[in-house]
Design a protein around this motif. Structure first.
Motif, short mmCIF file in Angstrom:
data_model
loop_
_atom_site.label_atom_id
_atom_site.label_comp_id
_atom_site.label_asym_id
_atom_site.label_seq_id
_atom_site.Cartn_x
_atom_site.Cartn_y
_atom_site.Cartn_z
N PHE A 179 0.83 -1.21 0.00
CA PHE A 179 0.00 0.00 0.00
C PHE A 179 0.86 1.27 0.00
CE2 PHE A 179 -2.43 -3.22 2.53
CZ PHE A 179 -3.39 -3.50 1.57
N THR A 180 1.94 1.25 -0.76
CA THR A 180 2.89 2.37 -0.76
C THR A 180 2.21 3.69 -1.11
OG1 THR A 180 4.61 0.83 -1.42
CG2 THR A 180 5.11 3.17 -1.64
N LYS A 181 1.39 3.69 -2.14
CA LYS A 181 0.75 4.94 -2.56
C LYS A 181 -0.11 5.51 -1.43
CE LYS A 181 -2.52 7.02 -5.72
NZ LYS A 181 -3.93 6.84 -5.92
N GLY A 182 -0.96 4.67 -0.85
CA GLY A 182 -1.83 5.14 0.23
C GLY A 182 -1.07 5.56 1.47
N MET A 183 -0.02 4.83 1.81
CA MET A 183 0.77 5.20 2.97
C MET A 183 1.54 6.49 2.74
SD MET A 183 2.10 1.82 4.86
CE MET A 183 0.97 0.82 5.79
N SER A 184 1.96 6.72 1.50
CA SER A 184 2.65 7.99 1.22
C SER A 184 1.68 9.16 1.34
CB SER A 184 3.31 7.95 -0.15
OG SER A 184 2.36 7.93 -1.19
N MET A 185 0.38 8.91 1.18
CA MET A 185 -0.62 9.96 1.35
C MET A 185 -0.78 10.35 2.82
SD MET A 185 -3.43 8.46 -1.36
CE MET A 185 -4.73 9.60 -0.90
N MET A 186 -0.26 9.53 3.72
CA MET A 186 -0.33 9.81 5.15
C MET A 186 0.74 10.82 5.57
SD MET A 186 -0.92 5.93 6.57
CE MET A 186 -1.12 6.39 8.29
N ILE A 218 10.40 5.02 20.18
CA ILE A 218 10.54 6.30 19.47
C ILE A 218 9.84 6.24 18.12
CG2 ILE A 218 12.22 7.84 18.37
CD1 ILE A 218 14.14 7.05 20.73
N PHE A 219 10.00 5.14 17.42
CA PHE A 219 9.36 4.94 16.11
C PHE A 219 7.84 5.05 16.22
CE2 PHE A 219 7.60 1.99 12.89
CZ PHE A 219 8.07 2.61 11.74
N PHE A 220 7.26 4.37 17.21
CA PHE A 220 5.80 4.43 17.40
C PHE A 220 5.35 5.86 17.71
CE2 PHE A 220 5.87 -0.27 18.71
CZ PHE A 220 5.47 -0.70 17.45
N LEU A 221 6.11 6.56 18.51
CA LEU A 221 5.77 7.96 18.82
C LEU A 221 5.87 8.85 17.58
CD1 LEU A 221 7.49 8.33 22.30
CD2 LEU A 221 5.03 8.20 21.84
N LEU A 222 6.88 8.61 16.75
CA LEU A 222 7.06 9.41 15.54
C LEU A 222 6.00 9.10 14.48
CD1 LEU A 222 10.94 9.37 15.14
CD2 LEU A 222 9.49 11.28 15.87
N MET A 223 5.41 7.93 14.52
CA MET A 223 4.36 7.57 13.55
C MET A 223 3.01 8.20 13.90
SD MET A 223 5.67 5.87 11.13
CE MET A 223 7.10 6.93 11.32
N LEU A 224 2.86 8.62 15.14
CA LEU A 224 1.57 9.19 15.57
C LEU A 224 1.18 10.43 14.75
CD1 LEU A 224 -0.80 8.82 17.44
CD2 LEU A 224 0.42 10.13 19.16
N PRO A 225 2.09 11.36 14.47
CA PRO A 225 1.68 12.50 13.64
C PRO A 225 1.18 12.09 12.24
CG PRO A 225 3.71 13.01 14.77
CD PRO A 225 3.43 11.55 15.02
N ALA A 226 1.78 11.05 11.66
CA ALA A 226 1.30 10.57 10.35
C ALA A 226 -0.12 10.03 10.46
CB ALA A 226 2.24 9.51 9.80
N ASN A 227 -0.40 9.35 11.56
CA ASN A 227 -1.75 8.83 11.77
C ASN A 227 -2.75 9.97 12.01
OD1 ASN A 227 -1.52 5.88 11.61
ND2 ASN A 227 -0.14 6.13 13.33
N ILE A 228 -2.33 10.99 12.72
CA ILE A 228 -3.20 12.15 12.94
C ILE A 228 -3.45 12.86 11.61
CG2 ILE A 228 -3.35 14.43 14.03
CD1 ILE A 228 -1.79 13.16 16.43
N TYR A 229 -2.41 13.08 10.84
CA TYR A 229 -2.54 13.73 9.53
C TYR A 229 -3.48 12.92 8.63
CZ TYR A 229 -1.23 15.67 4.99
OH TYR A 229 -1.26 16.24 3.75
N ALA A 230 -3.30 11.59 8.61
CA ALA A 230 -4.16 10.74 7.79
C ALA A 230 -5.62 10.81 8.23
CB ALA A 230 -3.66 9.30 7.85
N SER A 231 -5.84 10.89 9.52
CA SER A 231 -7.21 10.97 10.04
C SER A 231 -7.87 12.30 9.67
CB SER A 231 -7.22 10.80 11.56
OG SER A 231 -6.78 9.52 11.89
#
Length: 150
Positions: free
Chosen positions: A49-56, A97-110
């Protein structure tokens, strides 16, 4: 939801498999095997799902698709690190640290209703965070507890 199912199912299977082999339960090892399996499972999504994940990732960040591939490889390396006794502590802190850094991407995607599997903007929106934030918290606690000496 799928990563949680993979995590819990793998934990249960590995717990009983290790019990059969070693004649005792090894909860921390089973938890690390489960987290490693879940990380490989989610890493595969980075390549499917590279395309969709890059949209995050916000548009102002360059090389978004490369970043998605890189984080997928990173997850696989950390999955391996959790299973190597000499690397589990550094893998623990790196994953937290990785999980914490991924949170902004999840917020942006939401906020932007990203559906990473379809690569569209018709996702669950902010409701997704009601599940994702507690899930990220569980992952952090899981990694920490499974790698400490008790």
């Amino acid at each position: 939801m799928k990563p949680l199912i993979v995590l819990l199912l793998t934990f249960t299977i590995s717990l009983f498999a290790i019990k059969l082999i070693k004649k005792e339960y090894h909860f921390a090892l089973s938890a690390r095997v489960a987290m490693s399996t879940m990380l490989v499972f989610t890493a595969i999504g980075h390549f499917i799902f590279t395309k969709g994940m890059s949209m995050m990732i916000p548009e102002y960040i360059p090389f978004r698709e490369n970043f998605v591939y890189l984080t997928g490889i990173f997850e696989i390396l950390l999955a391996i690190g959790l299973l190597i006794p000499g690397l589990k502590v550094i893998s623990r802190w790196t994953l937290i640290i990785f999980f914490l850094l991924m949170l902004p991407a999840n917020i942006y995607a939401s906020i932007n209703n990203v559906n990473y599997q379809k690569g569209t903007f018709d996702g669950n929106g902010l409701a997704y965070l009601w599940f994702r934030i507690p899930l990220q918290t569980l992952f952090i606690i899981w990694v920490y507890i499974s790698t400490i000496r008790i």
